[in-house]
Write a protein that holds these residues in place. Structure first.
Motif, PDB file in Angstrom:
ATOM      1  N   THR A  23      42.458  52.886  61.227  1.00  0.00           N
ATOM      2  CA  THR A  23      42.323  51.432  61.298  1.00  0.00           C
ATOM      3  C   THR A  23      40.841  51.117  61.456  1.00  0.00           C
ATOM      4  OG1 THR A  23      42.651  51.404  63.690  1.00  0.00           O
ATOM      5  CG2 THR A  23      44.601  51.033  62.320  1.00  0.00           C
ATOM      6  N   VAL A  24      40.475  49.931  60.994  1.00  0.00           N
ATOM      7  CA  VAL A  24      39.093  49.490  61.120  1.00  0.00           C
ATOM      8  C   VAL A  24      39.120  48.080  61.697  1.00  0.00           C
ATOM      9  CG1 VAL A  24      36.913  49.116  59.926  1.00  0.00           C
ATOM     10  CG2 VAL A  24      38.502  50.830  59.061  1.00  0.00           C
ATOM     11  N   GLU A  46      36.470  44.981  63.676  1.00  0.00           N
ATOM     12  CA  GLU A  46      35.146  44.429  63.346  1.00  0.00           C
ATOM     13  C   GLU A  46      33.994  45.264  63.878  1.00  0.00           C
ATOM     14  OE1 GLU A  46      33.952  40.900  66.028  1.00  0.00           O
ATOM     15  OE2 GLU A  46      36.140  40.760  65.814  1.00  0.00           O
ATOM     16  N   HIS A  47      34.266  46.206  64.801  1.00  0.00           N
ATOM     17  CA  HIS A  47      33.193  47.002  65.392  1.00  0.00           C
ATOM     18  C   HIS A  47      33.293  48.504  65.141  1.00  0.00           C
ATOM     19  CE1 HIS A  47      31.848  43.458  67.503  1.00  0.00           C
ATOM     20  NE2 HIS A  47      33.059  43.285  67.996  1.00  0.00           N
ATOM     21  N   SER A  48      34.497  49.005  64.871  1.00  0.00           N
ATOM     22  CA  SER A  48      34.635  50.463  64.813  1.00  0.00           C
ATOM     23  C   SER A  48      35.708  50.942  63.854  1.00  0.00           C
ATOM     24  CB  SER A  48      34.918  51.018  66.211  1.00  0.00           C
ATOM     25  OG  SER A  48      36.115  50.470  66.716  1.00  0.00           O
ATOM     26  N   LEU A  49      35.526  52.215  63.468  1.00  0.00           N
ATOM     27  CA  LEU A  49      36.514  52.952  62.698  1.00  0.00           C
ATOM     28  C   LEU A  49      37.322  53.750  63.714  1.00  0.00           C
ATOM     29  CD1 LEU A  49      37.615  54.310  60.041  1.00  0.00           C
ATOM     30  CD2 LEU A  49      35.799  55.989  60.354  1.00  0.00           C
ATOM     31  N   ASN A  50      38.656  53.638  63.643  1.00  0.00           N
ATOM     32  CA  ASN A  50      39.527  54.310  64.610  1.00  0.00           C
ATOM     33  C   ASN A  50      40.470  55.231  63.850  1.00  0.00           C
ATOM     34  OD1 ASN A  50      38.700  52.548  66.964  1.00  0.00           O
ATOM     35  ND2 ASN A  50      39.431  51.025  65.512  1.00  0.00           N
ATOM     36  N   VAL A  89      34.434  55.493  65.997  1.00  0.00           N
ATOM     37  CA  VAL A  89      33.060  55.555  65.524  1.00  0.00           C
ATOM     38  C   VAL A  89      32.588  54.143  65.225  1.00  0.00           C
ATOM     39  CG1 VAL A  89      31.528  56.484  63.750  1.00  0.00           C
ATOM     40  CG2 VAL A  89      33.494  57.827  64.508  1.00  0.00           C
ATOM     41  N   SER A  90      31.417  53.791  65.731  1.00  0.00           N
ATOM     42  CA  SER A  90      30.830  52.476  65.486  1.00  0.00           C
ATOM     43  C   SER A  90      30.583  52.292  63.996  1.00  0.00           C
ATOM     44  CB  SER A  90      29.526  52.346  66.266  1.00  0.00           C
ATOM     45  OG  SER A  90      28.853  51.164  65.884  1.00  0.00           O
ATOM     46  N   ASP A 150      41.386  48.114  53.600  1.00  0.00           N
ATOM     47  CA  ASP A 150      42.003  48.739  52.434  1.00  0.00           C
ATOM     48  C   ASP A 150      41.650  50.224  52.405  1.00  0.00           C
ATOM     49  OD1 ASP A 150      43.383  49.062  50.063  1.00  0.00           O
ATOM     50  OD2 ASP A 150      41.659  48.472  48.824  1.00  0.00           O
ATOM     51  N   SER A 151      42.206  50.959  53.356  1.00  0.00           N
ATOM     52  CA  SER A 151      41.894  52.389  53.486  1.00  0.00           C
ATOM     53  C   SER A 151      43.177  53.209  53.449  1.00  0.00           C
ATOM     54  CB  SER A 151      41.170  52.636  54.810  1.00  0.00           C
ATOM     55  OG  SER A 151      42.010  52.273  55.882  1.00  0.00           O
TER      56      SER A 151
END
Length: 193
Positions: free
Chosen positions: A13-14, A16-20, A31-32, A49-50
């Motif tokens: 999931t992404v 507004e601040h990080s990739l989870n 990750v920021s 859209d990942s």
């Protein structure tokens, strides 16, 4: 080391601040987005859209033409944790970069190096920790030497004794000037002078 683990992603999931990323073993990576340039500048719709690859070893954003390896992401996270851990050991007043490399020319340029896929100008966290460790060790060794010199020359003031120690250090060329400045202040503090 985290880099040696073969991580498998099961969800991404992404916000507004990080990739989870949720890993198969139950671990989670956060990750920021500032560290992921394509995702950082993407719209919220493009970020969401990942998909996780069939093997779980990669992440894909089709509209951004962006692929991220989970293994490389883990190595980057481990490297940043190590750098933070080393940096936290160094006193805040220790010089950041005693000898930045400059290249000659019409306009001054800083010399950089590619280390682990990152462009680095100046000292890495590990190199800075090594420089601090050398200076701290040297300072600890100089306490006894300084006291011995003060006892041998009792007519010298403390300032004269410290200048003599500084001159001895500078002749050896063990440290850069800003490191020597720090070392002398540290020596003064350890001696209570």
């Amino acid at each position: 080391m985290i880099c040696r683990i073969r991580p498998i992603a099961i969800d991404v999931t992404v916000d507004e601040h990080s990739l989870n990323v949720v890993l198969k073993d139950g671990g989670k990576l956060r990750v920021s987005l500032e560290r992921l340039s394509k995702l950082w500048v993407a719209t919220p719709e493009q970020r969401c859209d990942s998909r996780v690859s069939a093997s779980g070893k990669g992440l894909r954003w089709d509209h951004l033409a962006e692929d991220i390896s989970i293994g490389e992401l883990m190595c980057d996270v481990e490297r940043r944790h190590r750098d933070e851990r080393l940096t936290s050991c160094i006193p805040v007043d220790f010089p950041q970069n005693p000898t930045p490399a400059l290249l000659s020319g019409t306009q001054p340029k800083l010399a950089g190096r590619m280390i682990d896929g990152r462009f680095v100008v100046g000292l890495t966290a590990e190199q800075r920790w090594v420089r601090w460790d050398i200076c701290e060790y040297l300072t600890q060794q100089l306490v006894a030497k300084t006291l011995k010199d003060a006892a041998k020359y009792p007519k010298n003031s403390r300032e004269v004794t410290l200048r003599r120690m500084r001159h001895a250090i500078e002749r050896k060329n063990w440290t850069a000037r800003v490191e020597t400045d720090w070392l002398m202040e540290r020596l003064r503090a350890l001696l209570g002078w």
